[in-house]
Design a protein around this motif. Sequence first.
Motif, mmCIF file in Angstrom:
data_model
loop_
_atom_site.group_PDB
_atom_site.id
_atom_site.type_symbol
_atom_site.label_atom_id
_atom_site.label_comp_id
_atom_site.label_asym_id
_atom_site.label_seq_id
_atom_site.Cartn_x
_atom_site.Cartn_y
_atom_site.Cartn_z
ATOM 1 N N ILE A 57 1.060 -1.588 -0.210
ATOM 2 C CA ILE A 57 -0.191 0.188 0.575
ATOM 3 C C ILE A 57 1.050 1.330 0.099
ATOM 4 N N LEU A 58 2.014 1.220 0.910
ATOM 5 C CA LEU A 58 2.725 2.454 0.543
ATOM 6 C C LEU A 58 3.878 2.297 -0.464
ATOM 7 N N GLU A 66 9.737 8.577 -7.663
ATOM 8 C CA GLU A 66 9.708 9.640 -6.817
ATOM 9 C C GLU A 66 9.914 9.097 -5.712
ATOM 10 N N GLU A 67 10.655 9.825 -4.173
ATOM 11 C CA GLU A 67 10.262 8.688 -3.337
ATOM 12 C C GLU A 67 9.902 8.579 -2.519
ATOM 13 N N MET A 68 9.179 10.309 -2.576
ATOM 14 C CA MET A 68 8.245 10.309 -1.358
ATOM 15 C C MET A 68 6.790 10.879 -2.140
ATOM 16 N N ALA A 69 6.097 11.274 -0.587
ATOM 17 C CA ALA A 69 4.969 11.098 -1.538
ATOM 18 C C ALA A 69 3.629 12.072 0.113
ATOM 19 N N LYS A 70 2.676 12.841 -0.146
ATOM 20 C CA LYS A 70 1.436 12.338 0.785
ATOM 21 C C LYS A 70 0.447 12.270 0.480
ATOM 22 N N ARG A 75 -7.033 7.857 2.975
ATOM 23 C CA ARG A 75 -7.261 6.662 2.002
ATOM 24 C C ARG A 75 -6.351 5.663 2.176
ATOM 25 N N LEU A 76 -5.667 5.817 3.199
ATOM 26 C CA LEU A 76 -4.418 4.073 4.001
ATOM 27 C C LEU A 76 -5.983 3.405 4.255
ATOM 28 N N LEU A 77 -6.401 3.597 5.122
ATOM 29 C CA LEU A 77 -7.793 3.303 5.860
ATOM 30 C C LEU A 77 -8.540 2.039 4.481
ATOM 31 N N CYS A 101 7.224 -0.498 6.755
ATOM 32 C CA CYS A 101 7.220 -1.491 6.779
ATOM 33 C C CYS A 101 7.937 -1.821 5.645
ATOM 34 N N TYR A 102 8.761 -2.707 5.963
ATOM 35 C CA TYR A 102 10.347 -3.008 4.899
ATOM 36 C C TYR A 102 10.818 -1.937 4.985
#
Length: 122
Positions: A57-58, A66-70, A75-77, A101-102
């Motif tokens: 999911i992440l 890219e290396e990051m995002a908001k 959305r995660l749930l 997570c890893y």
Amino acid sequence: MALEKKYCLNCNAVIQGRIDKKFCDDQCRNSYNNQQNAFSTNYIRRVNHSLKKNRNILESIIPEGEEMAKTTRERLLRDGFQFKYFTHLYETKKGNIYHYCYDYGFLALEGDWYLVVKGKEV
């Protein structure tokens, strides 16, 4: 002197052979041990599945290249993320705590926003 009969721990069949034998054959030995370990094995399997799902999911949140995002907590749930499962924590010099997570991590921001990052390979 009569020898006492020994019985298989799995199927209760009479055991023949060595005096210290506990099972009549390999199938009974495997079956018995699988039953003994079933609870802990299933628990570990469920936790590993949740960790892998969280990682995926992440990973899906960060755009290609890219290396990051908001993202939002909602959305995660919605994607099935379980916040209680993570592999490790990382604290920055500023005191921010990332949950990983890893190789993918997240940092709680203001409101219900999260910064998702891809960790550096060590």
